[in-house]
Design an enzyme around this catalytic site. Sequence first.
Site, PDB file in Angstrom:
ATOM      1  N   CYS B 234       0.854  -1.151   0.002  1.00  0.00           N
ATOM      2  CA  CYS B 234       0.056   0.007  -0.016  1.00  0.00           C
ATOM      3  C   CYS B 234       1.121   1.339  -0.063  1.00  0.00           C
ATOM      4  O   CYS B 234       1.543   1.352   1.098  1.00  0.00           O
ATOM      5  CB  CYS B 234      -0.900   0.149   1.476  1.00  0.00           C
ATOM      6  SG  CYS B 234      -1.679   1.614   1.476  1.00  0.00           S
ATOM      7  N   CYS B 237      -0.399   4.262   2.450  1.00  0.00           N
ATOM      8  CA  CYS B 237      -0.540   4.078   3.924  1.00  0.00           C
ATOM      9  C   CYS B 237      -0.062   2.697   4.241  1.00  0.00           C
ATOM     10  O   CYS B 237       1.047   2.335   4.101  1.00  0.00           O
ATOM     11  CB  CYS B 237      -1.860   4.600   4.651  1.00  0.00           C
ATOM     12  SG  CYS B 237      -3.365   4.156   3.658  1.00  0.00           S
ATOM     13  N   SER B 238      -1.138   1.926   4.796  1.00  0.00           N
ATOM     14  CA  SER B 238      -0.719   0.530   5.301  1.00  0.00           C
ATOM     15  C   SER B 238      -1.936  -0.367   5.006  1.00  0.00           C
ATOM     16  O   SER B 238      -2.046  -0.952   5.812  1.00  0.00           O
ATOM     17  CB  SER B 238      -0.134   0.636   6.484  1.00  0.00           C
ATOM     18  OG  SER B 238      -1.058   0.915   7.356  1.00  0.00           O
ATOM     19  N   CYS B 239      -2.511  -0.203   4.025  1.00  0.00           N
ATOM     20  CA  CYS B 239      -3.764  -0.845   3.885  1.00  0.00           C
ATOM     21  C   CYS B 239      -3.449  -2.431   3.661  1.00  0.00           C
ATOM     22  O   CYS B 239      -2.478  -2.513   2.810  1.00  0.00           O
ATOM     23  CB  CYS B 239      -4.614  -0.618   2.502  1.00  0.00           C
ATOM     24  SG  CYS B 239      -5.263   0.963   2.714  1.00  0.00           S
TER      25      CYS B 239
END
Lengths: 104, 330
Positions: B234, B237-239
């Site tokens: 991602c 962000c940090s999906c």
Amino acid sequence: MLYDNKSSSSPCFDKDSGIRVAKRSSEGHCRTPAYIRGKIGVIERYCGNFPNPEQIAICHPKPDVIPLYRCRFYQKDIWPHYTGNDCDTLELEIFEHWLEPATF
Amino acid sequence: MHDEVLKMGPHDVGGEKYLQIDTEDHGMTYWEKFSNGLRIAVSAKKIITLDELRLTAEKFGDEYFQMEYFERNGKALTHACLNKKLLTDKELIAGKKRHKENFTIPIIELPDPKSIIHLHDGEPHTHSRDDFQEDEKGEGPPDYFLEMLTIADILTEKKLIKMEDIFLKIEQFDNQYPARGIDVVTRAWVDNSFRDFLINDAKNAIIDIGIKLESFADIICMPQSDKMHHLVVCTLCSCYPRALLGMPPSWYKSRSYRSRVVYEPRKVLEEFGTIIPDSVEVKVHDSNADMRYLILPQRPKGTEGWSESALSALISRDHLVGVRLPKNVI
């Protein structure tokens, strides 16, 4: 500027059709990474309609629910100096208001 | 238009030149788990949406990467709560002070140091009081954790969330979520009709085997094959498919992985010890919006007749993100 006037519910793009991601800047929160803007690829699939994150982020009381697609790009079309194989690809999700029709 | 103008903010890192990836997972401290649980409890109740929290963090500008991941997310939650007037500056300061006191360790009266005579190199010797240390690492929790405790108190008082919501999330992330993805993969390895269902309609296939997904997002399963190698990132962000894999490892959230894997995936894979032959297409999935991705590795050779439980021992989370491959048994 925020694109908050799109509320179409049926998808405009078919699977495998050519697309170009709009090459424009954005303000606020947006899910279209800079590296993919202006690049040409194809629709991999239509994912369904989802609330526009650009509007959710600013607490819009009724965000538009808009078509989201998975789009496929050849890596060599994204990065001019790509060092992997010509067949390598990248896929990501783009909301419809960021897509324009394109041909290879 | 110049490409520099297009960059949305400090978080939009895909394509940046960056350093080597630290491929080790450094786990989470208790306060990181608590902050994460609070953030999810707040966004699940729609008190503040994830997109609002993301926008708040993105506005940190240069400070964005000066803070580590959980501090950045925690501070974004504090800012968003203040903006929405869910708490006041005064309440925040008072709450932090109160919680800080809970971490103040009382000084225990020690015997008069001068009365203790012991030997060093055969010589009788005394110490001054300053030499006594009760705790070598008594740094206490970071500042943002005191903010998280304060926000949890105030939102609980307002009956917007319950403390149990936070503790449930901590428990689920520690003990339930990480096993689910592995269960799904072993089932797909032993049951071809489930495998087909999973690849065609992952969310319903997973629900069908009795896993209740808390996630709003849709799930897509990508099967590894001899012709194609999938991996997930991602860049914004940090999906991550948290309801199937638990919390993402440290490297998944790092600037180095997020920036590099989109333009040099083969080199990044090599840093994880994964060499993909030239004949195989490498496909990177940037998990940038509402889909979450589960990578289905090929069943290791030499495991014919193995039970799901025996197979599960061969799987690690890294296989399900696509940065490593399970080893064949033969």
